[in-house]
Write a protein that holds these residues in place. Structure first.
Motif, PDB file in Angstrom:
ATOM      1  N   GLU A   1       0.930  -1.292   0.071  1.00 23.29           N
ATOM      2  CA  GLU A   1       0.224  -0.013  -0.216  1.00 23.29           C
ATOM      3  C   GLU A   1       0.885   0.845  -0.054  1.00 23.29           C
ATOM      4  OE1 GLU A   1      -1.974  -1.138   3.691  1.00 23.29           O
ATOM      5  OE2 GLU A   1      -3.811  -1.564   2.735  1.00 23.29           O
ATOM      6  N   ASN A   2       2.052   1.277   0.628  1.00 17.82           N
ATOM      7  CA  ASN A   2       3.259   2.038  -0.121  1.00 17.82           C
ATOM      8  C   ASN A   2       3.518   2.301  -0.797  1.00 17.82           C
ATOM      9  OD1 ASN A   2       2.496   2.966   3.036  1.00 17.82           O
ATOM     10  ND2 ASN A   2       3.662   1.917   4.109  1.00 17.82           N
ATOM     11  N   ASN A   3       3.599   1.207  -1.974  1.00 14.44           N
ATOM     12  CA  ASN A   3       4.303   1.905  -3.230  1.00 14.44           C
ATOM     13  C   ASN A   3       5.980   1.049  -2.746  1.00 14.44           C
ATOM     14  OD1 ASN A   3       2.174   2.085  -4.550  1.00 14.44           O
ATOM     15  ND2 ASN A   3       2.534   4.705  -5.004  1.00 14.44           N
ATOM     16  N   ASN A   4       6.005  -0.029  -2.321  1.00 12.57           N
ATOM     17  CA  ASN A   4       7.244  -0.644  -1.344  1.00 12.57           C
ATOM     18  C   ASN A   4       7.124  -1.976  -2.272  1.00 12.57           C
ATOM     19  OD1 ASN A   4       8.379   1.313  -0.004  1.00 12.57           O
ATOM     20  ND2 ASN A   4       7.359   0.243   2.082  1.00 12.57           N
ATOM     21  N   MET A   5       8.434  -1.830  -2.822  1.00 13.71           N
ATOM     22  CA  MET A   5       8.095  -3.278  -3.911  1.00 13.71           C
ATOM     23  C   MET A   5       9.153  -4.203  -3.938  1.00 13.71           C
ATOM     24  SD  MET A   5       9.899  -5.417  -7.178  1.00 13.71           S
ATOM     25  CE  MET A   5      10.946  -4.246  -7.978  1.00 13.71           C
ATOM     26  N   ASN A   6       8.608  -5.847  -3.707  1.00 14.23           N
ATOM     27  CA  ASN A   6       9.801  -6.509  -3.566  1.00 14.23           C
ATOM     28  C   ASN A   6       9.573  -7.650  -4.535  1.00 14.23           C
ATOM     29  OD1 ASN A   6      11.118  -8.209  -1.818  1.00 14.23           O
ATOM     30  ND2 ASN A   6      10.075  -8.902  -1.010  1.00 14.23           N
ATOM     31  N   SER A   7      10.755  -7.956  -4.804  1.00 18.06           N
ATOM     32  CA  SER A   7      10.419  -9.656  -6.076  1.00 18.06           C
ATOM     33  C   SER A   7      10.608 -11.291  -5.443  1.00 18.06           C
ATOM     34  CB  SER A   7      10.444  -9.111  -7.004  1.00 18.06           C
ATOM     35  OG  SER A   7      10.654  -9.307  -8.784  1.00 18.06           O
ATOM     36  N   VAL A   8      10.736 -11.891  -6.127  1.00 17.69           N
ATOM     37  CA  VAL A   8      10.039 -13.768  -5.548  1.00 17.69           C
ATOM     38  C   VAL A   8      10.132 -14.734  -6.790  1.00 17.69           C
ATOM     39  CG1 VAL A   8      10.251 -13.458  -3.347  1.00 17.69           C
ATOM     40  CG2 VAL A   8       8.451 -13.634  -4.428  1.00 17.69           C
ATOM     41  N   ALA A   9      10.947 -15.459  -6.485  1.00 19.52           N
ATOM     42  CA  ALA A   9      10.847 -16.303  -7.333  1.00 19.52           C
ATOM     43  C   ALA A   9      10.052 -17.392  -7.031  1.00 19.52           C
ATOM     44  CB  ALA A   9      11.889 -16.689  -8.260  1.00 19.52           C
ATOM     45  N   TYR A  10       9.272 -17.866  -7.262  1.00 18.99           N
ATOM     46  CA  TYR A  10       8.350 -19.070  -7.514  1.00 18.99           C
ATOM     47  C   TYR A  10       7.920 -20.102  -7.972  1.00 18.99           C
ATOM     48  CZ  TYR A  10       4.571 -18.516 -10.246  1.00 18.99           C
ATOM     49  OH  TYR A  10       3.443 -18.110 -11.490  1.00 18.99           O
ATOM     50  N   SER A  11       7.421 -21.306  -7.300  1.00 19.99           N
ATOM     51  CA  SER A  11       6.755 -22.575  -7.835  1.00 19.99           C
ATOM     52  C   SER A  11       5.582 -23.287  -7.151  1.00 19.99           C
ATOM     53  CB  SER A  11       8.117 -23.389  -8.128  1.00 19.99           C
ATOM     54  OG  SER A  11       8.594 -24.454  -6.800  1.00 19.99           O
ATOM     55  N   VAL A  12       5.161 -24.452  -7.770  1.00 21.06           N
ATOM     56  CA  VAL A  12       4.032 -24.350  -7.238  1.00 21.06           C
ATOM     57  C   VAL A  12       3.498 -25.489  -7.387  1.00 21.06           C
ATOM     58  CG1 VAL A  12       1.343 -24.545  -7.188  1.00 21.06           C
ATOM     59  CG2 VAL A  12       1.962 -22.154  -7.253  1.00 21.06           C
ATOM     60  N   ASN A  13       4.000 -26.572  -7.272  1.00 17.06           N
ATOM     61  CA  ASN A  13       3.906 -28.093  -6.550  1.00 17.06           C
ATOM     62  C   ASN A  13       2.667 -29.146  -5.451  1.00 17.06           C
ATOM     63  OD1 ASN A  13       5.765 -27.786  -8.735  1.00 17.06           O
ATOM     64  ND2 ASN A  13       7.662 -27.759  -8.116  1.00 17.06           N
ATOM     65  N   ASN A  14       1.918 -29.363  -6.249  1.00 17.63           N
ATOM     66  CA  ASN A  14       1.563 -30.055  -5.503  1.00 17.63           C
ATOM     67  C   ASN A  14       0.603 -29.544  -3.786  1.00 17.63           C
ATOM     68  OD1 ASN A  14       1.443 -32.195  -6.543  1.00 17.63           O
ATOM     69  ND2 ASN A  14       3.562 -33.064  -5.941  1.00 17.63           N
ATOM     70  N   ASN A  15       0.123 -28.251  -4.298  1.00 12.04           N
ATOM     71  CA  ASN A  15      -0.213 -27.543  -3.278  1.00 12.04           C
ATOM     72  C   ASN A  15       0.758 -27.172  -2.822  1.00 12.04           C
ATOM     73  OD1 ASN A  15      -3.304 -27.779  -4.051  1.00 12.04           O
ATOM     74  ND2 ASN A  15      -3.488 -29.208  -2.602  1.00 12.04           N
ATOM     75  N   THR A  16       1.680 -27.217  -2.915  1.00 12.75           N
ATOM     76  CA  THR A  16       3.075 -26.293  -1.769  1.00 12.75           C
ATOM     77  C   THR A  16       3.401 -25.227  -2.485  1.00 12.75           C
ATOM     78  OG1 THR A  16       3.427 -28.499  -0.777  1.00 12.75           O
ATOM     79  CG2 THR A  16       4.870 -26.493  -0.511  1.00 12.75           C
ATOM     80  N   LEU A  17       3.516 -23.971  -1.995  1.00  9.86           N
ATOM     81  CA  LEU A  17       4.045 -22.894  -2.361  1.00  9.86           C
ATOM     82  C   LEU A  17       5.639 -22.768  -2.161  1.00  9.86           C
ATOM     83  CD1 LEU A  17       4.110 -20.072  -4.328  1.00  9.86           C
ATOM     84  CD2 LEU A  17       2.418 -19.034  -2.141  1.00  9.86           C
ATOM     85  N   GLU A  18       6.747 -22.722  -3.315  1.00 13.96           N
ATOM     86  CA  GLU A  18       7.683 -21.887  -2.667  1.00 13.96           C
ATOM     87  C   GLU A  18       7.873 -20.777  -3.136  1.00 13.96           C
ATOM     88  OE1 GLU A  18      11.605 -23.706  -1.858  1.00 13.96           O
ATOM     89  OE2 GLU A  18      11.295 -24.703  -3.400  1.00 13.96           O
TER      90      GLU A  18
END
Length: 133
Positions: free
Chosen positions: A99-116
């Protein structure tokens, strides 16, 4: 003339009946939409010894069914952060905008209902895993 009107009227009604053009919502296809609860956290291949409790990450779709933008809520032991997120499906990254316009970037993967999700800090890979609720 009336015969032509009666002939074409059902065709016009049926063609206007369904505005869905069969487009699949790309944000839902990522597997991110829903509520996720923390399962683990660590650096490189070492699991943190902390007790994992009371941290959730919720992704919601917006009204545009053709984009990769939505809203999120991050709740870490009662401290709540809301904002907008954007997914880059080709690079498997999420950009969070608070909401304060700060930005954060991450990589992700979704497998078998698990998010990393993970990010690099120098040579260290910091990761967090969540289970879908």
């Amino acid at each position: 003339m009336r015969l032509l009107i009666f002939f074409f009227m059902p065709i016009l009604i049926l063609s206007c009946d369904n505005d869905n053009d069969g487009t699949i919502n790309p944000l839902i296809e990522t597997g991110l939409i829903g509520e996720w609860e923390i399962n683990g956290r660590g650096t490189n291949n070492v699991l943190s010894l902390e007790v994992f409790c009371c941290e959730t990450l919720t992704f919601l779709d917006d009204n545009n069914l053709r984009d990769l933008i939505g809203s999120y809520t991050f709740n870490q032991q009662g401290v709540v952060t809301n904002g907008i997120f954007t997914v880059n499906a080709e690079e498997n990254t999420i950009e969070y905008f608070t909401e304060n316009n700060n930005m954060n970037s991450v990589a992700y993967s979704v497998n078998n209902n698990t998010l990393e999700v993970w990010y690099l800090e120098g040579t260290n890979r910091n990761w967090t895993t969540y289970n879908k609720q």
